[in-house]
Design an enzyme around this catalytic site. Structure first.
Site, short mmCIF file in Angstrom:
data_model
loop_
_atom_site.label_atom_id
_atom_site.label_comp_id
_atom_site.label_asym_id
_atom_site.label_seq_id
_atom_site.Cartn_x
_atom_site.Cartn_y
_atom_site.Cartn_z
N HIS A 1 -12.39 40.80 17.29
CA HIS A 1 -12.25 41.73 16.42
C HIS A 1 -11.18 42.68 16.82
CE1 HIS A 1 -14.77 44.15 13.54
NE2 HIS A 1 -14.10 45.53 14.20
N ASP B 1 -23.59 50.78 11.02
CA ASP B 1 -22.15 50.71 11.19
C ASP B 1 -21.55 50.60 9.75
OD1 ASP B 1 -19.46 50.65 12.52
OD2 ASP B 1 -19.31 48.48 11.61
N ARG C 1 -16.72 57.33 7.90
CA ARG C 1 -15.65 57.83 8.81
C ARG C 1 -14.34 57.40 8.22
NH1 ARG C 1 -16.05 53.94 13.31
NH2 ARG C 1 -14.38 54.80 14.05
N SER D 1 -18.90 51.21 16.85
CA SER D 1 -18.52 50.44 15.71
C SER D 1 -18.56 48.90 15.64
CB SER D 1 -17.66 51.04 14.72
OG SER D 1 -17.18 50.08 13.84
N LYS E 1 -21.40 45.55 15.81
CA LYS E 1 -21.23 44.38 14.58
C LYS E 1 -21.13 43.03 15.71
CE LYS E 1 -17.43 45.93 12.45
NZ LYS E 1 -17.27 47.36 12.02
N1 URA Z 1 -12.85 48.49 13.43
C1 URA Z 1 -14.18 48.58 13.20
O1 URA Z 1 -15.01 47.59 12.98
N2 URA Z 1 -14.53 49.87 13.59
C2 URA Z 1 -13.89 51.16 13.97
O2 URA Z 1 -14.15 52.07 14.24
C3 URA Z 1 -12.36 50.71 14.09
C4 URA Z 1 -11.88 49.51 13.88
#
Ligand code: URA
Length: 434
Positions: A82, A161, A168, A183, A187
């Site tokens: 990620h 999320d 957001r 966040s 995930k």
């Molecule tokens: N990627 C995400 O999944 N969440 C965030 O808050 C920022 C980047």
């Protein structure tokens, strides 16, 4: 418990209890807490922060807002990656099929565009028919069958999320260490991978513009990953200038396809190979990241990564012909090239401005759930440190609105800064947190 009291408590800089954090996440997921209270709460967190205990509890509450998969029952090892968000950051589109083609399954829950930063799901959806809302069952079946999944949050996986992320994006509450960490890690935990590579971006086009804060974010996420029994490592990588050349959903997807075909911009290709190398080492397929990088390079050269990407598109309902015939992608109606007004060394190409311009052209959202224009964006031609001659092609704008095109040209021109003296190229990396 009342949500308003929890908002006030955070507004007044007090530490929240686990029960209060869970009350918010459960209530918001079920739709009992409205968006306006969640927005105020997110803003209070952004302004006043959270302790590391609060952030961990927020992450776990978000991960448990839906199912938490245990993929060790599906395949022996799965690896996930990620990025904290960047401009032109289409890395997952190349890295996921490459690592999977090397024999290490990749099950990844991605996000949409957030502020000036693009999102993998929006890029993938520029392929007609591509589904990013797989059910948990589909996620597991596909991972077993072809060793690769790129999907989004669903009602089953990290739904809290999914809701908060969209909120957001449009309430100015992205740039917060606890909100980004929770966040991302919620995930990752929900999607069940045993090994996680975090690409933490630093610079003008990242949510963390300085190295100290980026390192703090990386350390917190690595700690949360390890707490949950996952092998986790973070790379701190540069995001002062766009990664690669293309910024904008369909343009980025096409650049990723070009890279999967063995071409693509040098900095982007190198970044993908380095990230793949770390993932292969983390998942135990390579002895170390150097050997992992070599494996990734071989897969890319042999066309195996592209073939795995084709499998992914087919499995998720996308029109596979787009993978092999890039000419099929719908183009913006106005494509305009801009030349360099002067000679000199490039000393800055402000990634944040480029990302914001792609959003302004229609590539991102102003309100939650807004439709986006996949075709628009910017292609930059140079990197910091390059010598550019007057009249050399500097960038190209893809737009569908004359006024926006005119403004975008000026904004992107201003995002380029020159120097008469030689300028050092930017580094790709600033370090590793493990
Ligand atoms: N990627 C995400 O999944 N969440 C965030 O808050 C920022 C980047």
């Amino acid at each position: 418990m009342r949500m308003v009291d929890i908002i006030i408590k955070k507004r007044d800089k007090s530490e929240l209890s686990q029960e209060e954090i869970e009350f918010f996440i459960q209530g918001y997921t079920k739709g009992e807490i409205p968006d306006y209270q969640a927005s105020a709460f997110a803003m209070a967190i952004l302004l006043n922060g959270m302790t590391s205990r609060e952030t961990k509890e927020l992450t776990l509450a978000m991960a448990h807002s839906g199912e938490v998969l245990d993929l060790s029952k599906v395949v022996p090892v799965t690896v996930d990656k990620h990025s904290t968000g960047g401009v032109g950051d289409k890395t997952s589109l190349v890295v996921a099929p490459t690592v999977s083609a090397c024999g290490l399954p990749v099950g990844k829950m991605s996000g949409r565009g957030l502020g000036f930063s693009g999102g993998t799901l929006d890029k993938l959806e520029s392929i007609p028919g591509f589904r990013t809302n797989l059910t948990t069952d589909e996620f597991i079946q596909q991972l077993k069958a072809i060793g690769i999944v790129l999907t989004g949050q669903t009602a089953d996986l990290a739904p809290a999320d999914g809701k908060l992320y969209g909120l957001r994006d449009v309430t100015g509450t992205v740039q917060s260490i606890p909100l980004i960490a929770s966040s991302i890690m919620s995930k990752k935990i929900a999607a069940g991978a045993q090994a996680i590579l975090l690409d933490v971006k630093v610079g003008l086009g990242a949510f963390m513009s300085d190295l100290d804060n980026a390192r703090k974010l990386a350390e917190l996420m690595v700690e949360i990953g390890k707490l949950m029994g996952r092998k986790t490592i973070a790379i701190l990588s540069d995001m002062n200038q766009p990664l690669g050349q293309a910024v904008g959903n369909s343009l980025e997807l096409q650049e990723a396809l070009n890279t999967l075909r063995g071409n693509g911009p040098e900095d982007f290709r190198e970044h993908c190979l380095v990230v793949s190398g770390y993932m292969l080492a983390l998942g135990g397929l390579a002895k170390d990241e150097t050997r992992g990088k070599k494996m990734a390079e071989d897969a890319l050269e042999a066309g195996k990564s592209l073939s795995r990407f084709r499998d992914l598109v087919r499995a998720q309902g996308g029109d596979v012909s787009y993978v092999d015939e890039p000419g099929k992608f719908t183009k913006a109606s106005l494509i305009s090239e801009v030349e360099s007004p002067r000679s000199g060394y490039l000393r800055e190409i402000n990634a944040c401005v480029v990302g914001e311009t792609a959003v302004f052209l229609g590539g991102g959202r102003e309100r939650k759930g807004d439709p986006i224009d996949y075709t628009v964006g910017v292609i930059v031609e140079h990197k910091v440190g390059d010598w550019v001659k007057a009249d050399d092609l500097l960038f190209t704008i893809h737009a569908n609105d004359k006024e926006k095109l005119k403004l975008a040209k000026q904004i992107i021109l201003d995002a380029h800064r020159w120097s008469d003296e030689p300028v050092k190229p930017l580094p790709l990396y600033y370090g590793i947190v493990d």
